[in-house]
Design a protein around this motif. Sequence first.
Motif, mmCIF file in Angstrom:
data_model
loop_
_atom_site.group_PDB
_atom_site.id
_atom_site.type_symbol
_atom_site.label_atom_id
_atom_site.label_comp_id
_atom_site.label_asym_id
_atom_site.label_seq_id
_atom_site.Cartn_x
_atom_site.Cartn_y
_atom_site.Cartn_z
ATOM 1 N N UNK A 7 0.816 -1.204 0.000
ATOM 2 C CA UNK A 7 0.000 0.000 0.000
ATOM 3 C C UNK A 7 0.857 1.265 0.000
ATOM 4 N N UNK A 8 2.146 1.134 0.311
ATOM 5 C CA UNK A 8 3.043 2.285 0.231
ATOM 6 C C UNK A 8 3.498 2.537 -1.207
ATOM 7 N N UNK A 9 3.418 1.522 -2.026
ATOM 8 C CA UNK A 9 3.875 1.610 -3.408
ATOM 9 C C UNK A 9 2.694 1.925 -4.313
ATOM 10 N N UNK A 10 3.001 2.215 -5.556
ATOM 11 C CA UNK A 10 1.944 2.448 -6.528
ATOM 12 C C UNK A 10 1.249 1.128 -6.869
ATOM 13 N N UNK A 11 -0.062 1.182 -7.000
ATOM 14 C CA UNK A 11 -0.813 -0.014 -7.360
ATOM 15 C C UNK A 11 -0.378 -0.494 -8.745
ATOM 16 N N UNK A 12 -0.022 -1.783 -8.848
ATOM 17 C CA UNK A 12 0.484 -2.322 -10.100
ATOM 18 C C UNK A 12 -0.620 -2.810 -11.024
ATOM 19 N N UNK A 13 -1.753 -3.199 -10.446
ATOM 20 C CA UNK A 13 -2.821 -3.796 -11.252
ATOM 21 C C UNK A 13 -3.359 -2.789 -12.260
ATOM 22 N N UNK A 14 -3.788 -3.304 -13.394
ATOM 23 C CA UNK A 14 -4.353 -2.461 -14.435
ATOM 24 C C UNK A 14 -5.874 -2.353 -14.340
ATOM 25 N N UNK A 15 -6.482 -3.197 -13.513
ATOM 26 C CA UNK A 15 -7.933 -3.228 -13.393
ATOM 27 C C UNK A 15 -8.347 -2.774 -12.006
ATOM 28 N N UNK A 16 -9.454 -2.034 -11.933
ATOM 29 C CA UNK A 16 -9.945 -1.514 -10.654
ATOM 30 C C UNK A 16 -10.323 -2.663 -9.726
ATOM 31 N N UNK A 17 -10.937 -3.710 -10.263
ATOM 32 C CA UNK A 17 -11.402 -4.821 -9.436
ATOM 33 C C UNK A 17 -10.253 -5.498 -8.703
ATOM 34 N N UNK A 18 -9.126 -5.724 -9.384
ATOM 35 C CA UNK A 18 -7.981 -6.358 -8.743
ATOM 36 C C UNK A 18 -7.400 -5.466 -7.654
ATOM 37 N N UNK A 19 -7.375 -4.172 -7.905
ATOM 38 C CA UNK A 19 -6.867 -3.244 -6.894
ATOM 39 C C UNK A 19 -7.770 -3.227 -5.664
ATOM 40 N N UNK A 20 -9.077 -3.310 -5.884
ATOM 41 C CA UNK A 20 -10.011 -3.366 -4.755
ATOM 42 C C UNK A 20 -9.760 -4.599 -3.897
ATOM 43 N N UNK A 21 -9.574 -5.746 -4.533
ATOM 44 C CA UNK A 21 -9.339 -6.971 -3.771
ATOM 45 C C UNK A 21 -8.089 -6.872 -2.921
#
Length: 415
Positions: A331-345
């Motif tokens: 959570x300190x780093x930039x979110x790597x996922x390209x999809x909102x759903x994966x980032x939510x999980x």
Amino acid sequence: MEVNDDSSSSEDELINNNLLPVLSRTAQLLLQNNASSSNIQRRNTIHRDRLEAEQLLIRHYFTDDSTYGHAQFRRRFRMSKGLFMRLDGDLETNYPYFQTTWDATNQRSFNVLQKCTSAIRQLAKGYNPDSLDEYLNLSERTSRESLENFCYGVVQMYKAEYLRRPTSTDIQLLYEAHEARHGFPGMLGSIDCTHWNWRNCPTELRGQYMRGDHQYPSMILEAVTSQDLWFWHAFYGVAGSNNDLNVLYQSPLFDEKYHGTGLDCSFYLNGEHYKHGYYLADGIYPSWDVFVKAYPYPVTDKKIRFKAAQESARKDVERAFGVLKGRWDILKMHARAMMVKKTKNIMYVCIILHNMILKDEGAAISPVYQPDPPTDEVDDQEIIHELRNAETHHQLRSDLTDHIEHVYIPTLDNN
């Protein structure tokens, strides 16, 4: 020059003898493609010894005389060994991805310990999926799939308990704990928002998720936490261009109240009866019955004491954000996922594991989950006006100011 009609002549001989001009253009292209394809080397296959990596992992952490003890395990996995084994067992029982299988070459799949260790290391340390290949012998793709399946499985199995709204039992325990700790009767928790940068945001969404005071696109987490840092409400995924008010109007925080299925949160203060518990909030939140804000410009000593007490108690949610990000480096780093759903999980699994660790360590105010019986929905249009009553908000803050004066005495600068 006589053309050799022997069918055994190779394509290379035709090319070397300069016979391509007499062939049709289609035949020339076919011969050139076949000649070039014969020079292409096959992709190198990396042999990964899965059993050796599994045995090494077990010797390091999961035997009676393991190389690394409980202290090292807790520091690297962010949880106790018993809690980690519980997660492994539940995932292996409920999801085929974590079960042992054999492929067509009779080669066994990766063990559940390897896949869950990969997922936890990515969450806890922020490791890139490819960096785990040397120790766990998992390819980048397998590590990424392990994280995705781990997040999905944990959220589906545990969200009912560890992302729950406060039950009637929880409400009473929260009231008692907050009044004893902060001197605020009827306090359910503190509410605030935080951003998680999304550097890999698709180009077509950057305008929606970008805000002027942030360098990168982001998504917003709205949370309600109690004094023990337990997350009682988490709403994530709103575009970073919004502010806290925009998030509140989209949040499901008061959906149960609107549908008439909310629990009885009434309490008494200075002889007055209040129907709803409240959350401590900062100045951007509206003057509703369910929010208690500090005075923007206190003048009297009584109001100064209340402002100090309110801001001190509201730091619970700020501390919770700090502990959450400190525990899960991803959570300190930039979110790597390209999809909102994966980032939510990923966000929700970090919160669920955070609450599970609090319960496992015995630090939770209400560790026992006692669900309430379901109630029928009632369409009550007046509840909206009741919750957004500014007059009740000011009356509640005034009564709390009188109450805090006798229980909270901060150090004031008299100079």
